[in-house]
Design an enzyme around this catalytic site. Sequence first.
Site, PDB file in Angstrom:
ATOM      1  N   ASP A 107      -4.023   7.166   4.647  1.00 31.47           N
ATOM      2  CA  ASP A 107      -3.509   5.815   4.873  1.00 31.47           C
ATOM      3  C   ASP A 107      -4.128   5.247   6.154  1.00 31.47           C
ATOM      4  O   ASP A 107      -4.592   5.996   7.013  1.00 31.47           O
ATOM      5  CB  ASP A 107      -1.990   5.878   4.992  1.00 31.47           C
ATOM      6  CG  ASP A 107      -1.341   4.501   4.930  1.00 31.47           C
ATOM      7  OD1 ASP A 107      -2.032   3.529   4.590  1.00 31.47           O
ATOM      8  OD2 ASP A 107      -0.131   4.421   5.232  1.00 31.47           O
ATOM      9  N   GLU A 108      -4.103   3.925   6.305  1.00 35.83           N
ATOM     10  CA  GLU A 108      -4.628   3.237   7.498  1.00 35.83           C
ATOM     11  C   GLU A 108      -6.024   3.748   7.848  1.00 35.83           C
ATOM     12  O   GLU A 108      -6.324   4.081   8.990  1.00 35.83           O
ATOM     13  CB  GLU A 108      -3.673   3.436   8.691  1.00 35.83           C
ATOM     14  CG  GLU A 108      -2.248   2.968   8.462  1.00 35.83           C
ATOM     15  CD  GLU A 108      -2.104   1.452   8.426  1.00 35.83           C
ATOM     16  OE1 GLU A 108      -3.136   0.745   8.475  1.00 35.83           O
ATOM     17  OE2 GLU A 108      -0.959   0.986   8.331  1.00 35.83           O
ATOM     18  N   ARG A 164       2.432 -11.284  10.023  1.00 33.64           N
ATOM     19  CA  ARG A 164       3.767 -10.705  10.223  1.00 33.64           C
ATOM     20  C   ARG A 164       4.834 -11.664   9.715  1.00 33.64           C
ATOM     21  O   ARG A 164       5.982 -11.272   9.510  1.00 33.64           O
ATOM     22  CB  ARG A 164       4.045 -10.447  11.719  1.00 33.64           C
ATOM     23  CG  ARG A 164       3.145  -9.465  12.459  1.00 33.64           C
ATOM     24  CD  ARG A 164       2.928  -8.176  11.742  1.00 33.64           C
ATOM     25  NE  ARG A 164       1.731  -8.268  10.904  1.00 33.64           N
ATOM     26  CZ  ARG A 164       1.429  -7.422   9.913  1.00 33.64           C
ATOM     27  NH1 ARG A 164       2.274  -6.462   9.606  1.00 33.64           N
ATOM     28  NH2 ARG A 164       0.322  -7.554   9.218  1.00 33.64           N
ATOM     29  N   GLN A 220      -7.490  -5.463   9.558  1.00 38.69           N
ATOM     30  CA  GLN A 220      -6.423  -5.074  10.486  1.00 38.69           C
ATOM     31  C   GLN A 220      -6.852  -3.939  11.413  1.00 38.69           C
ATOM     32  O   GLN A 220      -5.999  -3.238  11.963  1.00 38.69           O
ATOM     33  CB  GLN A 220      -5.166  -4.672   9.707  1.00 38.69           C
ATOM     34  CG  GLN A 220      -4.553  -5.822   8.915  1.00 38.69           C
ATOM     35  CD  GLN A 220      -3.219  -5.451   8.305  1.00 38.69           C
ATOM     36  OE1 GLN A 220      -2.201  -5.351   8.986  1.00 38.69           O
ATOM     37  NE2 GLN A 220      -3.210  -5.250   6.991  1.00 38.69           N
ATOM     38  N   LYS A 279       0.815  -1.221   0.000  1.00 38.90           N
ATOM     39  CA  LYS A 279       0.000   0.000   0.000  1.00 38.90           C
ATOM     40  C   LYS A 279       0.848   1.271   0.000  1.00 38.90           C
ATOM     41  O   LYS A 279       0.429   2.286  -0.566  1.00 38.90           O
ATOM     42  CB  LYS A 279      -0.972   0.008   1.169  1.00 38.90           C
ATOM     43  CG  LYS A 279      -0.357   0.011   2.550  1.00 38.90           C
ATOM     44  CD  LYS A 279      -1.433  -0.062   3.622  1.00 38.90           C
ATOM     45  CE  LYS A 279      -0.832  -0.063   5.016  1.00 38.90           C
ATOM     46  NZ  LYS A 279      -0.118   1.191   5.305  1.00 38.90           N
ATOM     47  N   THR A 280       2.038   1.245   0.623  1.00 40.73           N
ATOM     48  CA  THR A 280       2.886   2.441   0.608  1.00 40.73           C
ATOM     49  C   THR A 280       3.352   2.733  -0.810  1.00 40.73           C
ATOM     50  O   THR A 280       3.368   3.888  -1.258  1.00 40.73           O
ATOM     51  CB  THR A 280       4.095   2.251   1.541  1.00 40.73           C
ATOM     52  OG1 THR A 280       3.636   1.950   2.853  1.00 40.73           O
ATOM     53  CG2 THR A 280       4.939   3.510   1.579  1.00 40.73           C
TER      54      THR A 280
END
Length: 760
Positions: free
Chosen positions: A216-217, A595, A247, A32-33
């Site tokens: 973002d987020e 993770r 998330q 996503k970044t």
Amino acid sequence: MYDLEELNEIQKQAVLETEGAVLVTAGAGSGKTRLLTHRIAHLIKDLRVQPYNILAITFTNKAANEMRVRLESMLDNADGIWIFTFHAACVRMLRRYIDRIGFNKDFTIYGDAETKAVLKRICKEAELNDDMVKRIASAISDSKNKGISPDDYASVHKFAQDAEDIGDAYARYQNALKANNALDYDDLLNKTLYLLETCDEAREFYQDKFRYIHIDEFQDTNDVQYKIAKILAAKHGNIFAVGDEDQCIYTWRGASIENIFNLQKDFDCKVFKLEQNYRSTSNILAIANKIIKGNSQRLDKKLWTECGDGQKAVCFGAATDGFEADYVVRTIHELVYNGEYDYSDCAVLLRLNALTRPFEERFLQYGIPSRVFGGFKFYDRKEIKDVLAYARLSVNPFDDEAVYRIINFPRRGIGETSVEKIRDLTAQTGRSAFDIITHAAETPFPSALKAKLTDFGETLVALRNAANGGVTDYFKCLLYNVLDVVGLFSSDDEDRARLENINELVNSVREFVKNNPDSGLSDYLQTVSLYSDTDDMNDDNAVTIATVHSAKGLEFPVVFVVALEDGVFPSLRQNENGAAHMEEERRLMYVAVTRAMRRLFLTYAKSRYLYGETKYGIPSRFLCEAGLVERPADPVDVFTASPSYRSVGQFARASATGYSSDTRAQKSAPVGASFGGEKFEGAYKSSFGATVQRAHNVQTVDSDKSRFVAGVRVMHKRLGKGRILSVENVGNNLYAKIEFERGGVMNLAVDFAPLVIVEE
């Protein structure tokens, strides 16, 4: 560099969709970044949008800096783009226009310390107990996140305890901020929202300025942040939100998963799903997909990868929590010893912060460097150091620093001025602070201070006498009679975490007493000092220990998710056993699993000493949902049959009544269960007999296990010299009970502990 060909097809489609509202639901590890930075670069390089007209909101300064650095490498000129956290962006808007709503542009921003000072004064004026300060601060922050004003507080919470007092303190607090031309962090958001809602000039200026808005987020936005974004995007409608409802793990601090769905309702929103994962193997993603599928409040998506199948996830059930920790240590050792990974490639993730202790201690015992990410090591946590300062003083009454640490723990109304008087008197007379306090009536202090010190002195004398008894009895007296930790830590989730840490300290006492029944309090403190003094273990090549919350955004080649029992993970406290809570716990498990990049180990223990008792638990329902274990036909009711998962108040009371004996635990074990019998069966064999010495700082030991017998002397890097008291075969492993000069008696697995036999 900027190159649209770096993107996959869905990412490219989302980047090129520049007009209108766009929601990108981006699965874990889906890039996503890269998506956000390419989108902004595309607007500036290809569409000639002015940087001035672009807003990019992130949730941490670290993420904002990373985005800024990436854009600077893509663009000739990135100046003018607003890349900020929500709070930083709001400060900029308020600095320009806050005078329109009655504040000076040079307003001060109050942090926690300033807020606490103001509320402390308010409580004193209102004749409220100092202990109310933290509760009021928490209630005010929660209200501001939900948009509840001081005028509305009492009516909204009319059935809550102290609602009128808190509402009155809230109003006084806001008046004090206004008088001081100050805003706290929550006000930065609320005042910005109020400004945009009421000031046409400010609203129109920022709506014209921000033609393209990126957030973002997005799943972590709260109600106030969503309303700000909605107003800013109202004119041009170009809002690009990237988030993952799977998330959303911060609802406890105001995040609203509903905002992802609200965006679709409030805007004519195009939705793109990023499902290709660039981090993990297929076998890891299969576990994650199975787990998160159990949630209903989500947009349907399924992660996939081109990283290959990889090795299958390992699910390991240990007989006890101690054997679980041993399994993790041994597996990490094998992976590093065989040259597959470094220590820094490995992470141990836990649901509860208090559970770091046994892993920290095991890593030290077995010579493996480790660090606690996003928090303090167990024995460095404030509440633990405070409790142990009492114990230090009970053993050594000349420890003045221990006196000054605990003189107001809990609060006794002995201020800094009074403490300075004690310091001055110790300097003048050469007497210890303990001696002065326990003879307060003989001092030249004011009568009010004498009275407070006399009470404190009586407590110190009583504890010093208690130190002559057993270690267990001493801590029961200190924690439950003197400190009343249940009442002391009862305000909020932060207090509950502190109480869990203190109860884990009780567990460390229990383990020490079990192995060292004839040792005293000073011996216990000496052992604790070994675990506290670990500076030389904190190198860059260290295993990471972290809670799942703090590990969000990180990735590791090897991940162990531990303590996977119902009641621990998922957490099943009585006041949280609802569908919404369980969905958040499932999202937390999804975050933990994703993770992992290459190897995933999921562990649970059939018996765990937690919340004051040893009880038998059942594997986490998430393991069952992933198809790794079978769900018991008649699951245990963790609220009735398993007191080890009680609420905070209950577990502390259970600890106060005494410790569960291992003998009783063994007698109550299910048929077929054996302590340690399942420990290292299967593919996990020791390679210490190998002749090739590996790199990665792995310590060598004597490979001939037959030499480890009772009476033999050994050397351990951290624990010093020791003498083997007895040995025992557990499964395929040899355990030695060793009495160390520095660490007392410990049970260590011979074939991977860093032990060298000392020739007499």
